[in-house]
Design a protein around this motif. Structure first.
Motif, PDB file in Angstrom:
ATOM      1  N   GLY A 251       0.815  -1.212   0.000  1.00  0.00           N
ATOM      2  CA  GLY A 251       0.000   0.000   0.000  1.00  0.00           C
ATOM      3  C   GLY A 251       0.846   1.259   0.000  1.00  0.00           C
ATOM      4  O   GLY A 251       0.520   2.244  -0.677  1.00  0.00           O
ATOM      5  N   LEU A 252       1.949   1.231   0.741  1.00  0.00           N
ATOM      6  CA  LEU A 252       2.861   2.367   0.753  1.00  0.00           C
ATOM      7  C   LEU A 252       3.467   2.591  -0.622  1.00  0.00           C
ATOM      8  O   LEU A 252       3.588   3.729  -1.095  1.00  0.00           O
ATOM      9  CB  LEU A 252       3.961   2.132   1.786  1.00  0.00           C
ATOM     10  N   VAL A 253       3.850   1.500  -1.287  1.00  0.00           N
ATOM     11  CA  VAL A 253       4.438   1.596  -2.623  1.00  0.00           C
ATOM     12  C   VAL A 253       3.492   2.331  -3.566  1.00  0.00           C
ATOM     13  O   VAL A 253       3.900   3.231  -4.311  1.00  0.00           O
ATOM     14  CB  VAL A 253       4.775   0.195  -3.178  1.00  0.00           C
ATOM     15  N   ARG A 254       2.218   1.964  -3.540  1.00  0.00           N
ATOM     16  CA  ARG A 254       1.265   2.610  -4.440  1.00  0.00           C
ATOM     17  C   ARG A 254       1.102   4.093  -4.118  1.00  0.00           C
ATOM     18  O   ARG A 254       1.089   4.944  -5.022  1.00  0.00           O
ATOM     19  CB  ARG A 254      -0.090   1.913  -4.370  1.00  0.00           C
ATOM     20  N   ALA A 255       0.985   4.411  -2.817  1.00  0.00           N
ATOM     21  CA  ALA A 255       0.814   5.823  -2.430  1.00  0.00           C
ATOM     22  C   ALA A 255       2.014   6.661  -2.850  1.00  0.00           C
ATOM     23  O   ALA A 255       1.859   7.781  -3.356  1.00  0.00           O
ATOM     24  CB  ALA A 255       0.592   5.916  -0.924  1.00  0.00           C
ATOM     25  N   PHE A 256       3.204   6.119  -2.659  1.00  0.00           N
ATOM     26  CA  PHE A 256       4.411   6.858  -3.054  1.00  0.00           C
ATOM     27  C   PHE A 256       4.460   7.028  -4.574  1.00  0.00           C
ATOM     28  O   PHE A 256       4.797   8.093  -5.082  1.00  0.00           O
ATOM     29  CB  PHE A 256       5.661   6.130  -2.553  1.00  0.00           C
ATOM     30  N   TRP A 257       4.118   5.976  -5.300  1.00  0.00           N
ATOM     31  CA  TRP A 257       4.140   6.038  -6.776  1.00  0.00           C
ATOM     32  C   TRP A 257       3.156   7.092  -7.288  1.00  0.00           C
ATOM     33  O   TRP A 257       3.471   7.870  -8.188  1.00  0.00           O
ATOM     34  CB  TRP A 257       3.818   4.675  -7.356  1.00  0.00           C
ATOM     35  N   GLU A 258       1.955   7.118  -6.701  1.00  0.00           N
ATOM     36  CA  GLU A 258       0.942   8.086  -7.131  1.00  0.00           C
ATOM     37  C   GLU A 258       1.412   9.524  -6.942  1.00  0.00           C
ATOM     38  O   GLU A 258       1.052  10.415  -7.726  1.00  0.00           O
ATOM     39  CB  GLU A 258      -0.356   7.851  -6.345  1.00  0.00           C
ATOM     40  N   ALA A 259       2.214   9.751  -5.908  1.00  0.00           N
ATOM     41  CA  ALA A 259       2.652  11.115  -5.603  1.00  0.00           C
ATOM     42  C   ALA A 259       4.016  11.447  -6.196  1.00  0.00           C
ATOM     43  O   ALA A 259       4.532  12.545  -5.985  1.00  0.00           O
ATOM     44  CB  ALA A 259       2.706  11.299  -4.089  1.00  0.00           C
ATOM     45  N   GLY A 260       4.586  10.499  -6.923  1.00  0.00           N
ATOM     46  CA  GLY A 260       5.894  10.740  -7.521  1.00  0.00           C
ATOM     47  C   GLY A 260       7.046  10.631  -6.542  1.00  0.00           C
ATOM     48  O   GLY A 260       8.157  11.100  -6.831  1.00  0.00           O
ATOM     49  N   VAL A 261       6.815  10.028  -5.389  1.00  0.00           N
ATOM     50  CA  VAL A 261       7.891   9.777  -4.418  1.00  0.00           C
ATOM     51  C   VAL A 261       8.592   8.491  -4.831  1.00  0.00           C
ATOM     52  O   VAL A 261       7.967   7.432  -4.919  1.00  0.00           O
ATOM     53  CB  VAL A 261       7.333   9.653  -2.982  1.00  0.00           C
ATOM     54  N   ARG A 262       9.879   8.583  -5.064  1.00  0.00           N
ATOM     55  CA  ARG A 262      10.617   7.447  -5.613  1.00  0.00           C
ATOM     56  C   ARG A 262      11.197   6.562  -4.506  1.00  0.00           C
ATOM     57  O   ARG A 262      11.710   7.056  -3.504  1.00  0.00           O
ATOM     58  CB  ARG A 262      11.745   7.944  -6.509  1.00  0.00           C
ATOM     59  N   ILE A 263      11.094   5.245  -4.740  1.00  0.00           N
ATOM     60  CA  ILE A 263      11.702   4.239  -3.851  1.00  0.00           C
ATOM     61  C   ILE A 263      12.855   3.597  -4.627  1.00  0.00           C
ATOM     62  O   ILE A 263      12.649   3.108  -5.729  1.00  0.00           O
ATOM     63  CB  ILE A 263      10.687   3.151  -3.451  1.00  0.00           C
ATOM     64  N   PRO A 264      14.084   3.610  -4.131  1.00  0.00           N
ATOM     65  CA  PRO A 264      14.545   4.098  -2.833  1.00  0.00           C
ATOM     66  C   PRO A 264      15.161   5.488  -2.877  1.00  0.00           C
ATOM     67  O   PRO A 264      15.743   5.921  -1.889  1.00  0.00           O
ATOM     68  CB  PRO A 264      15.612   3.070  -2.482  1.00  0.00           C
ATOM     69  N   GLU A 265      15.074   6.179  -4.015  1.00  0.00           N
ATOM     70  CA  GLU A 265      15.755   7.476  -4.136  1.00  0.00           C
ATOM     71  C   GLU A 265      15.287   8.488  -3.092  1.00  0.00           C
ATOM     72  O   GLU A 265      16.100   9.207  -2.503  1.00  0.00           O
ATOM     73  CB  GLU A 265      15.541   8.054  -5.543  1.00  0.00           C
ATOM     74  N   ASP A 266      13.961   8.567  -2.858  1.00  0.00           N
ATOM     75  CA  ASP A 266      13.421   9.526  -1.905  1.00  0.00           C
ATOM     76  C   ASP A 266      13.177   8.906  -0.535  1.00  0.00           C
ATOM     77  O   ASP A 266      13.271   9.588   0.492  1.00  0.00           O
ATOM     78  CB  ASP A 266      12.110  10.115  -2.428  1.00  0.00           C
ATOM     79  N   VAL A 267      12.828   7.640  -0.513  1.00  0.00           N
ATOM     80  CA  VAL A 267      12.569   6.941   0.751  1.00  0.00           C
ATOM     81  C   VAL A 267      12.845   5.461   0.561  1.00  0.00           C
ATOM     82  O   VAL A 267      12.455   4.865  -0.458  1.00  0.00           O
ATOM     83  CB  VAL A 267      11.114   7.176   1.233  1.00  0.00           C
ATOM     84  N   SER A 268      13.542   4.859   1.516  1.00  0.00           N
ATOM     85  CA  SER A 268      13.766   3.417   1.515  1.00  0.00           C
ATOM     86  C   SER A 268      12.597   2.742   2.221  1.00  0.00           C
ATOM     87  O   SER A 268      12.014   3.294   3.162  1.00  0.00           O
ATOM     88  CB  SER A 268      15.073   3.067   2.228  1.00  0.00           C
ATOM     89  N   LEU A 269      12.279   1.531   1.765  1.00  0.00           N
ATOM     90  CA  LEU A 269      11.111   0.820   2.302  1.00  0.00           C
ATOM     91  C   LEU A 269      11.458  -0.644   2.538  1.00  0.00           C
ATOM     92  O   LEU A 269      12.047  -1.301   1.671  1.00  0.00           O
ATOM     93  CB  LEU A 269       9.935   0.924   1.322  1.00  0.00           C
ATOM     94  N   VAL A 270      11.076  -1.155   3.710  1.00  0.00           N
ATOM     95  CA  VAL A 270      11.296  -2.557   4.067  1.00  0.00           C
ATOM     96  C   VAL A 270       9.986  -3.143   4.583  1.00  0.00           C
ATOM     97  O   VAL A 270       9.248  -2.480   5.322  1.00  0.00           O
ATOM     98  CB  VAL A 270      12.389  -2.709   5.146  1.00  0.00           C
ATOM     99  N   GLY A 271       9.699  -4.378   4.199  1.00  0.00           N
ATOM    100  CA  GLY A 271       8.522  -5.088   4.695  1.00  0.00           C
ATOM    101  C   GLY A 271       8.900  -6.215   5.630  1.00  0.00           C
ATOM    102  O   GLY A 271      10.013  -6.277   6.156  1.00  0.00           O
TER     103      GLY A 271
END
Length: 335
Positions: A251-271
């Motif tokens: 869900g976080l991946v989709r929200a970031f993608w919709e807003a143009g927030v890049r993973i991992p350039e803008d924020v790193s994400l771990v599940g």
């Protein structure tokens, strides 16, 4: 069995040893017996064997009626491990976790003469209900908590250690801290992941932000992601996020993608979980893999030891961090 013995040219006792996996049979003799069994289409009568031996070779398994990844994967692992040892499983899936429902299932298992019970108990209500039931047979409680009941054996993945692996990985990349999107706090797994995250940050002298308490769903992850986007865009959001499971991460991946927030350039994400397909997220998700096969095997081993009169001790099984492309040093460090 007499027909098999006659066809193989061995005694009745030799056939019994082969069927029960005894090592006291020569390889060529074993092969003759096995071939005779194939030729005659022999199958053991389990009901008759139970009457003679007073052993049902059956384990009861209590699990949630939900389809969440962790409990479902644990159930499959327990059933496979029991079957490999020649034991049957009787499964009861419950939708409510009150003491009455759990006790009803346990009484049902007693009437089936099961020799032990595995309880996949990720929630506090289930743990309390099991503690309150004085079972006359051994019970393995798969839950990230201790048990004070004599015949209940605790077994779990070390969720706190898994969370610590996440924090250490992100801090080593250069992130100053890690935000935790936590699972529901009436779940033992979620409690331990949050505790491990907090302890690891504290041990490393890193700031400990307030966790965001959620459920396990991708929908909730998306809602939280939309809230985080505004903070990230304003320049005071987290550079690293640890989601309590892979669905929240999705869900976080989709929200970031919709807003143009890049993973991992803008924020790193771990599940957490390493669900099937986690490596196909965009980008592929860094996550904690739970050793479900090992969990199933150990639960059956502990029950067998207890059924045989032993006094097995509970255990924590270490998870593994799977590093993929969703984590990287923060932008300031990359410059």
């Amino acid at each position: 069995m007499a027909d098999v013995a006659a066809r193989a040219g061995v005694s009745h006792q030799t056939v019994s040893r082969v069927l029960n996996g005894s090592p006291r049979v020569a390889p060529d003799t074993r092969e003759r017996v096995v071939q005779a069994i194939r030729d005659l289409g022999y199958r053991r009568n389990v009901a008759a064997r139970a009457l003679v031996t007073a052993r049902s070779a059956t384990l009861g398994v209590i699990t949630s009626s939900s389809v969440l990844y962790g409990p479902t994967s644990t159930l499959i692992a327990v059933e496979e491990a029991a079957r490999e040892q020649g034991w049957f499983t009787s499964v009861a899936a419950i939708g409510t976790y009150d003491a009455e429902a759990v006790h009803h299932v346990l009484e049902h298992f007693m009437s089936q003469a099961v020799e032990g019970v595995v309880v996949i108990a990720p929630q506090e209500d289930v743990g309390r209900a099991i503690d309150a039931f004085d079972a006359p047979i051994p019970v393995v409680l798969i839950a990230a908590r201790e048990s004070t009941v004599e015949r209940t054996i605790p077994l779990a993945v070390d969720h706190a250690a898994g969370a610590a692996l996440v924090v250490e990985h992100l801090l080593e990349l250069g992130h100053e801290s890690v935000l935790h999107v936590a699972g529901p706090q009436d779940w033992f797994d979620a409690q331990q992941r949050l505790a491990g995250w907090r302890a690891a940050l504290t041990d490393h002298g890193a700031p400990v932000p307030d966790p965001v308490i959620a459920d396990w769903s991708a929908d909730r992850g998306h809602e939280i992601g939309r809230e985080l986007v505004e903070r990230i865009a304003a320049g005071h959001g987290p550079t690293a996020v640890f989601a309590a499971n892979d669905q929240l991460a999705l869900g976080l991946v989709r929200a970031f993608w919709e807003a143009g927030v890049r993973i991992p350039e803008d924020v790193s994400l771990v599940g957490f979980d390493d669900v099937e397909g986690a490596g196909q997220f965009i980008p592929p998700l860094t996550t904690v893999r739970q050793p479900f096969a090992e969990l199933g095997r150990r639960s059956v081993e502990l029950l067998f030891e207890a059924v045989a009169g032993g006094s097995p001790q509970g255990a924590l099984i270490p998870p593994e961090l799977i590093v993929r492309s969703s984590t990287a040093p923060p932008r300031a460090r990359r410059r």
